[in-house]
Motif scaffolding. Structure first.
Motif, PDB file in Angstrom:
ATOM      1  N   SER A 153       0.753  -1.097   0.073  1.00 11.95           N
ATOM      2  CA  SER A 153      -0.088  -0.088  -0.075  1.00 11.95           C
ATOM      3  C   SER A 153       0.868   1.305   0.123  1.00 11.95           C
ATOM      4  O   SER A 153       0.562   2.068  -0.705  1.00 11.95           O
ATOM      5  N   LEU A 154       1.885   1.196   0.793  1.00 10.84           N
ATOM      6  CA  LEU A 154       2.876   2.336   0.798  1.00 10.84           C
ATOM      7  C   LEU A 154       3.505   2.713  -0.343  1.00 10.84           C
ATOM      8  O   LEU A 154       3.596   3.645  -1.008  1.00 10.84           O
ATOM      9  N   LYS A 181       1.558   4.023  -2.776  1.00 10.07           N
ATOM     10  CA  LYS A 181       1.143   5.455  -2.248  1.00 10.07           C
ATOM     11  C   LYS A 181      -0.376   5.555  -1.917  1.00 10.07           C
ATOM     12  O   LYS A 181      -1.107   6.456  -2.213  1.00 10.07           O
ATOM     13  N   ARG A 182      -0.742   4.243  -1.578  1.00  7.22           N
ATOM     14  CA  ARG A 182      -2.331   4.189  -1.289  1.00  7.22           C
ATOM     15  C   ARG A 182      -2.398   4.424   0.173  1.00  7.22           C
ATOM     16  O   ARG A 182      -2.610   3.360   0.901  1.00  7.22           O
ATOM     17  N   TYR A 183      -2.271   5.520   0.672  1.00  7.82           N
ATOM     18  CA  TYR A 183      -2.018   5.753   2.277  1.00  7.82           C
ATOM     19  C   TYR A 183      -3.364   5.703   2.753  1.00  7.82           C
ATOM     20  O   TYR A 183      -3.311   5.074   4.113  1.00  7.82           O
ATOM     21  N   THR A 184      -4.491   5.602   2.216  1.00 10.25           N
ATOM     22  CA  THR A 184      -5.757   5.309   2.916  1.00 10.25           C
ATOM     23  C   THR A 184      -5.804   3.632   3.196  1.00 10.25           C
ATOM     24  O   THR A 184      -6.142   3.465   4.440  1.00 10.25           O
ATOM     25  N   ALA A 224      -3.282   2.183   3.494  1.00 11.90           N
ATOM     26  CA  ALA A 224      -1.931   1.688   4.586  1.00 11.90           C
ATOM     27  C   ALA A 224      -2.544   2.273   5.744  1.00 11.90           C
ATOM     28  O   ALA A 224      -2.198   1.477   6.779  1.00 11.90           O
ATOM     29  N   LEU A 225      -3.184   3.231   6.055  1.00 12.00           N
ATOM     30  CA  LEU A 225      -3.888   3.523   7.464  1.00 12.00           C
ATOM     31  C   LEU A 225      -4.636   2.515   8.001  1.00 12.00           C
ATOM     32  O   LEU A 225      -4.572   2.169   9.044  1.00 12.00           O
ATOM     33  N   LEU A 249       1.518   8.780   9.546  1.00 12.03           N
ATOM     34  CA  LEU A 249       1.084   8.820   8.582  1.00 12.03           C
ATOM     35  C   LEU A 249      -0.245   9.392   8.668  1.00 12.03           C
ATOM     36  O   LEU A 249      -0.778  10.072   7.854  1.00 12.03           O
ATOM     37  N   TYR A 288      -1.610  12.232   6.254  1.00 15.41           N
ATOM     38  CA  TYR A 288      -2.702  11.702   5.370  1.00 15.41           C
ATOM     39  C   TYR A 288      -4.094  11.463   5.895  1.00 15.41           C
ATOM     40  O   TYR A 288      -4.971  10.681   5.458  1.00 15.41           O
TER      41      TYR A 288
END
Lengths: 454, 213
Positions: free
Chosen positions: A33-34, A37-40, A42-43, A72, A76
């Motif tokens: 995910s990181l 760059k799919r931070y949502t 990743a969170l 993070l 984000y």
């Protein structure tokens, strides 16, 4: 799509209480995910990994993940992420034995949950905060919290993850207030909810029962229950429950009766004490989510959050220290019409730094109000020094021009200020000082002056 | 919610005792204030809630309007005018005079509902939307210092601020005229929700504000 499916799988694993698998699978999904760059996503991975570490009692890893999660989340995180982060943060503070911080974090989580209409997390948080408040003898507030939990519980289906998680908090609350009747009623409801998950939750239930037994004076029974819990968890080394047992044994002075005292002491010695100081997670006290100050906090420690500056000013006033409150504002409307917000922020950043360089020659604390506004409180400063400072800032900053291909644009700066001695002594407060400085700034701005002398 | 508010900013002339009671309620009933969103948290928000609380819990004959503040805070004045027009069931109204906690909860819920509907409707009128956002920027502090006599030499009164307030207050009147019914529903809904949550936590409401035995 692949990551979306993985997140869904993670969610299912978590629901089925397969925490080891959540961690393993989460650790695979997180880096991808990181990378993408799919931070949502990743969170969400952080949320599940941290929760899983907490559930299996791996306190050190829980805190490590929380620190990464926090970083993070600051950049984000949306309101949902912050809601969950503060909930987990409150748990970390309970086991770091900082109950005040835990209460603060829980309240923040509740506010986000209200905003998002997430009754589940409202219920869990209220149950937890009721237990914590009862622990510090704030019984009236604890009672309100518990009743609110029951009120919002009506909106949830009967068998619900939130009811399960909330029930543990409720049991501890009832154990602390010695309400046996309600305790066993809640326990029954809890058992009906968890059915096949009973073995997992049996340790927490036993622990709450041990607490209740002690509180109603059944010391022997309580000791025996603590021993039973200890036997159950020592194999899996659920450190979070072990810390809880140790705290109870110490507080209830059961060391002599408790047959595993030596083992438990050995375990506590092996724990990394520093990790327990969950002040490592700073979002609660510094409130970085609510204040856009993160970048400067590291470089300029005297750039602080609103909460901190209010505390500082209140202290100064109570110690009878006279202080200046200064507000400044860059007029950026023209600039914003020409350039995008992010670029404007980049342009303003070095200008704020110039202000800090001049202001921090004095004993000052600064709080950033918005991307183009700030406030400073300075003690031990006389009038001549103030005007010298404003002169210096004028020299460095007044009517700065930004050149671009087809022209240039000015960034005027204005100041408003007030000295605490200018207000009647009984009216000096953070709010009053700020209100007068803001009014001064308003007149300076509307008359296009650097400042208005008052 | 801001606990450090100044009673001089209230839209009514309020006694120290009553004001202290409100400040005490902010602490005591903090959990109920958690329904207010973070971005709405401001000094002026707390003041509006104080105004509504005082309005609900004090009989009309005992209320004295603060004339100075009706000039300083025209937006709050009209906000309160709309609240005054809300219909309250008799037994709740009687209870509100006796029961400061119930009045506090009602004030919180009324503020939340009205603020939401007003923000939505203000955003629909492009000309006023910017002014409304501009006014919100002043909501962090008391506006009394803007009218301090020391600025008279600079300007008779804060003209720019007055223009913003006047535009927003006029629009608020127009919005209310256009959406009387939704305002009335929101008001009833707020009182209902507040009463329900009050009863869940503190016990049943009767017409003298205490609990039903």
């Amino acid at each position: 799509m692949k990551i979306t499916n993985q997140i869904e799988h993670l969610r299912n694993l978590y629901k089925e209480l397969k925490f080891e698998e959540v961690i393993q699978f989460g650790m695979i999904t997180l880096p991808s995910s990181l990378d993408e760059k799919r931070y949502t996503d990743a969170l969400i991975c952080y949320e599940y990994i941290a929760s899983a570490y907490f559930e299996i009692g791996c306190f050190e890893n829980f805190l490590v993940v929380m620190k990464e999660y926090e970083k993070l989340c600051i950049t984000y995180g949306n309101d949902h992420n912050k809601m969950v982060f503060y909930y987990l943060c409150s748990l970390s503070h309970v086991f770091g034995n900082d109950l005040e911080e835990s209460i603060k974090a829980t309240k923040k989580s509740i506010r986000y949950a209200h905003q998002l209409k997430r009754d589940g997390l409202i219920v869990i948080n209220y149950c937890n905060i009721a237990a914590i408040l009862a622990l510090i003898n704030q019984f009236e507030q604890a009672k309100i919290a518990m009743r609110l939990a029951n009120y919002y519980k009506q909106n949830l289906p009967n068998v619900n993850d939130a009811i399960v998680r909330g029930s543990t908090g409720a049991l501890f609350y009832l154990a602390i207030i010695k309400d046996s009747e309600e305790f066993y009623k809640t326990k029954q409801e809890f058992l009906q909810c968890i059915t096949e998950k009973q073995p997992f939750y049996s340790k927490v239930i036993l622990l709450a029962e041990a607490l209740l037994a002690f509180n109603i004076g059944q010391v022997q029974q309580s000791n025996s229950l603590f021993e039973q819990v200890y036997q159950k968890i020592k194999v899996g080394k659920n450190k979070i429950l072990l810390i809880l047992i140790n705290t109870c044994i110490e507080q209830f002075k059961l060391k002599e009766q408790f047959q595993y005292t030596n083992e438990l002491e050995q375990f506590m010695k092996s724990m990394n004490k520093d990790l327990l100081k969950s002040a490592n997670i700073q979002s609660v006290s510094k409130d970085v989510f609510l204040d856009n100050i993160q970048a400067n906090t590291f470089k300029y420690p005297n750039v602080v959050s609103k909460e901190s500056i209010i505390e500082y000013v209140d202290n100064m006033i109570s110690q009878k220290n006279a202080l200046y409150c200064i507000h400044w504002c860059f007029v950026t409307k023209e600039l914003e019409d020409l350039f995008e917000t992010q670029y404007v922020e980049q342009l303003l950043f070095p200008l704020f730094e110039k202000i800090y360089q001049s202001i921090f020659k004095y004993d000052a604390k600064v709080h950033v109000l918005s991307k183009n506004k700030g406030e400073a409180f300075i003690i031990n400063m006389n009038e001549a020094e103030l005007y010298a400072l404003l002169g210096e800032l004028e020299k460095n900053l007044h009517s700065l021009e930004i050149y671009y291909s087809t022209g240039s644009v000015k960034i005027p700066i204005h100041f408003g200020f007030i000295h605490s001695t200018k207000l009647p002594e009984n009216q000096v407060s953070y709010d009053q000082l700020v209100a007068f400085a803001a009014a001064g700034l308003y007149y300076a701005k509307s008359h296009e002056q650097l400042y208005i002398e008052s | 919610m801001h606990a450090k508010i100044d009673k001089a900013d209230c839209m009514f002339l309020i006694s120290d005792e009553k004001f202290n009671q409100f400040q005490q309620l902010i602490k005591e009933l903090e959990f109920f204030t958690l329904i207010l969103p973070f971005d709405k948290e401001s000094y002026q928000q707390s003041m509006i809630i104080l105004d509504i609380w005082y309005l609900l819990s004090t009989k009309e004959t005992d209320r004295i309007t603060n004339p100075e503040n009706t000039m300083i805070y025209p937006y709050r004045k009209y906000f309160l005018e709309i609240v005054k027009k809300g219909q309250i069931k008799r037994y709740i109204q009687l209870a509100l005079y006796e029961n400061e906690k119930l009045a506090f909860l009602c004030a919180i819920y009324i503020f939340k509902e009205f603020d939401t509907i007003i923000s939505e409707k203000m955003a629909l009128n492009e000309d006023v939307a910017d002014q409304f956002i501009a006014l919100k920027k002043y909501s962090e502090n008391s506006l009394r210092p803007y009218f301090d006599p020391k600025y008279i030499e600079v300007e008779n009164y804060p003209r720019q601020l007055a223009l913003i307030q006047s535009a927003v207050a006029t629009e608020l009147q127009a919005i209310y005229q256009k959406f009387k019914l939704p305002f009335s529903w929101k008001f009833e809904q707020a009182i209902d929700e507040a009463s329900k949550i009050y009863e869940a936590v503190f016990g049943l409401i009767n017409d003298w504000g205490g609990r039903v035995p």
